[in-house]
Write an enzyme that holds these catalytic residues in place. Structure first.
Site, mmCIF file in Angstrom:
data_model
loop_
_atom_site.group_PDB
_atom_site.id
_atom_site.type_symbol
_atom_site.label_atom_id
_atom_site.label_comp_id
_atom_site.label_asym_id
_atom_site.label_seq_id
_atom_site.Cartn_x
_atom_site.Cartn_y
_atom_site.Cartn_z
ATOM 1 N N TRP A 336 8.878 -7.633 3.151
ATOM 2 C CA TRP A 336 8.496 -6.900 3.117
ATOM 3 C C TRP A 336 8.523 -4.968 3.142
ATOM 4 O O TRP A 336 8.244 -4.519 3.740
ATOM 5 C CB TRP A 336 9.834 -6.397 1.433
ATOM 6 C CG TRP A 336 10.820 -5.484 1.845
ATOM 7 C CD1 TRP A 336 12.450 -5.096 2.294
ATOM 8 C CD2 TRP A 336 10.747 -3.939 1.269
ATOM 9 N NE1 TRP A 336 12.724 -3.973 2.068
ATOM 10 C CE2 TRP A 336 11.680 -3.173 1.770
ATOM 11 C CE3 TRP A 336 9.648 -3.056 0.723
ATOM 12 C CZ2 TRP A 336 11.633 -1.066 1.267
ATOM 13 C CZ3 TRP A 336 9.345 -2.138 0.733
ATOM 14 C CH2 TRP A 336 10.683 -0.992 0.850
ATOM 15 N N TYR A 340 8.166 -2.279 6.051
ATOM 16 C CA TYR A 340 8.120 -1.714 5.972
ATOM 17 C C TYR A 340 7.191 -0.187 6.556
ATOM 18 O O TYR A 340 7.849 0.652 7.196
ATOM 19 C CB TYR A 340 8.192 -1.008 4.971
ATOM 20 C CG TYR A 340 8.652 0.085 4.095
ATOM 21 C CD1 TYR A 340 9.870 0.974 4.160
ATOM 22 C CD2 TYR A 340 8.019 1.557 3.845
ATOM 23 C CE1 TYR A 340 9.902 2.234 3.546
ATOM 24 C CE2 TYR A 340 8.250 2.374 3.959
ATOM 25 C CZ TYR A 340 9.533 3.098 3.150
ATOM 26 O OH TYR A 340 9.972 4.418 3.547
ATOM 27 N N ASP A 356 16.397 -6.014 2.582
ATOM 28 C CA ASP A 356 16.579 -5.252 2.084
ATOM 29 C C ASP A 356 17.904 -5.386 1.539
ATOM 30 O O ASP A 356 18.989 -5.622 2.442
ATOM 31 C CB ASP A 356 16.344 -3.858 3.755
ATOM 32 C CG ASP A 356 16.427 -2.504 2.601
ATOM 33 O OD1 ASP A 356 15.486 -1.853 1.438
ATOM 34 O OD2 ASP A 356 17.482 -2.297 3.106
#
Length: 418
Positions: A336, A340, A356
């Site tokens: 994640w 990002y 997410d």
């Protein structure tokens, strides 16, 4: 899919000037950076771009030089070096061969409307293709802004910038009538003009000015109940560097946006540097070196996340040009966080953050509102968490394939509608 990703990465690097200027690298070094051979890179460009990497790079240099000749009163010699040419002779030759024009002829045609360039400052107009949802981008930046490092007005966004040894700041004022941003860039010294092409490329990425939202939204409209309503003009609000994006992502793990921003402000205030630029005192985001040596006692968060932050800083200090995928080796940094960084630090167009929580909840809520989705409705009523997880995993993969290469825009659409 993989080929297109390699081409996109190459285009981004070339647009930033990696094959031009005093700090340029060879085509072979660029290919090595991408993890492919130079021969294969040439083949990809012939297929996807219709020109060789060097031809494309030269074209970008010439277009940027034309912009400076049109919009500023910079001396032609300075324009040449700002556009990444290492000599005025080569600059003139390229204009004559490729554009059948001379720089001085272009300057004469546009001299009346050109803006004066001060010693450490320059003004430019950066255009985009509508639609552009400025209200969304402004609100996104406003919620996450760091005092003194970033500033916003009703129609403007600005921030401090660092690129190698060059430091300064820019302010971008939205001009919706002309579909452009009026940009003012101020440097600490005149050396900043030598990196102007790279800096402008970064600003274009931050504001996502090169996206074709007509094409993107046409693809989004095919998603049906996964995205029943399109918030038109939503773009990707970028972060200046991958390191800053990584710090923001780590600070945002398992906390609200508001809590993450508080931590970010503390980090920047304690370890960033205040410098007077153009008569204005501004704050720069901390360097990787500064954070690598920091105790981080000011940050009220779990020790494991502090360790991850320091470990990232150490890694970036030692390997500043490493691919962000290599960050997965760092304890405390998972997919994640890396995604990002790809989303905001690189502005990669195809980064659907399926893991997410907001994205997941929005997708499931949209789909479950369709009476024909009886399978999902049944497992939600049964409160079967394992079945919901399995269903979403399969569905998100299908959605990601359907929306590729525009997964990042779906991510921001879902975030904007929470």
């Amino acid at each position: 899919m993989g080929n297109q990703t390699s081409v996109n990465r190459a285009l981004t690097l070339i647009n930033e000037g990696i094959l031009s200027g005093v700090d340029s690298i060879t085509l072979e070094q660029l290919a090595e950076k991408l993890g492919i051979t130079s021969r294969y890179l040439r083949e990809l460009f012939k297929t996807y771009v219709g020109a060789s990497p060097k031809q494309y790079a030269l074209y970008q240099q010439l277009m940027f030089a034309k912009q400076l000749l049109h919009q500023t009163t910079m001396p032609i010699t300075e324009v040449a070096f700002a556009a990444g040419f290492n000599s005025v002779r080569r600059f003139n030759e390229a204009f004559a061969q490729e554009l059948k024009l001379t720089p001085s002829a272009i300057r004469k045609q546009h001299a009346a409307g050109s803006m004066k360039v001060q010693a450490n400052s320059i003004n430019l107009k950066l255009s985009y293709r509508p639609p552009f949802n400025w209200a969304h981008m402004r609100a996104f930046y406003q919620l996450r802004a760091v005092d003194e490092m970033e500033w916003l007005g009703d129609n403007s966004y600005g921030r401090t910038i660092t690129l190698g040894k060059v430091r300064g700041y820019f302010t971008a004022v939205h001009n919706s009538e002309q579909s452009c941003f009026d940009i003012n860039i101020v440097f600490t010294d005149t050396d900043g003009l030598l990196q102007l092409k790279r800096i402008v490329s970064h600003i274009r990425r931050l504001l996502d000015l090169d996206a074709d939202l007509i094409e993107v939204e046409a693809r989004l409209s095919l998603l049906g109940n996964a995205l029943p309503k399109i918030n038109t003009g939503v773009r990707i609000p970028g972060v200046w560097s991958t390191f800053e994006a990584g710090c923001r992502a780590i600070l945002g793990q398992q906390v609200s946006v508001e809590q993450a921003v508080k931590l970010l402000k503390l980090l920047t205030a304690h370890y960033g540097e205040r410098v007077t630029v153009g008569g204005q005192e501004v704050l720069f985001f901390p360097s990787a070196e500064a954070i690598s040596k920091a105790e981080l006692t000011e940050l009220k968060m779990p020790g494991l996340r502090k360790s991850a932050l320091r470990a990232l800083a150490v890694f970036v200090s030692e390997c500043p040009d490493s691919d962000v995928e290599q960050w997965l080796k760092i304890k405390g940094i998972g997919p994640w966080t890396v995604n990002y960084v790809r989303l905001r630090g690189l502005s990669a167009p195809d980064c659907l953050l399926a893991d997410d929580l907001v994205v997941k909840n929005q997708v499931l809520a949209n789909i479950s509102s369709d009476p024909q989705e009886s399978e999902l409705i049944d497992i939600i009523h049964a409160k079967d968490k394992a079945a919901i997880k399995s269903y979403y995993l399969e569905k998100s993969q299908l959605i990601g394939q359907a929306i590729s290469p525009w997964g990042s825009y779906l991510t921001f659409q879902l975030w904007s509608q929470q």
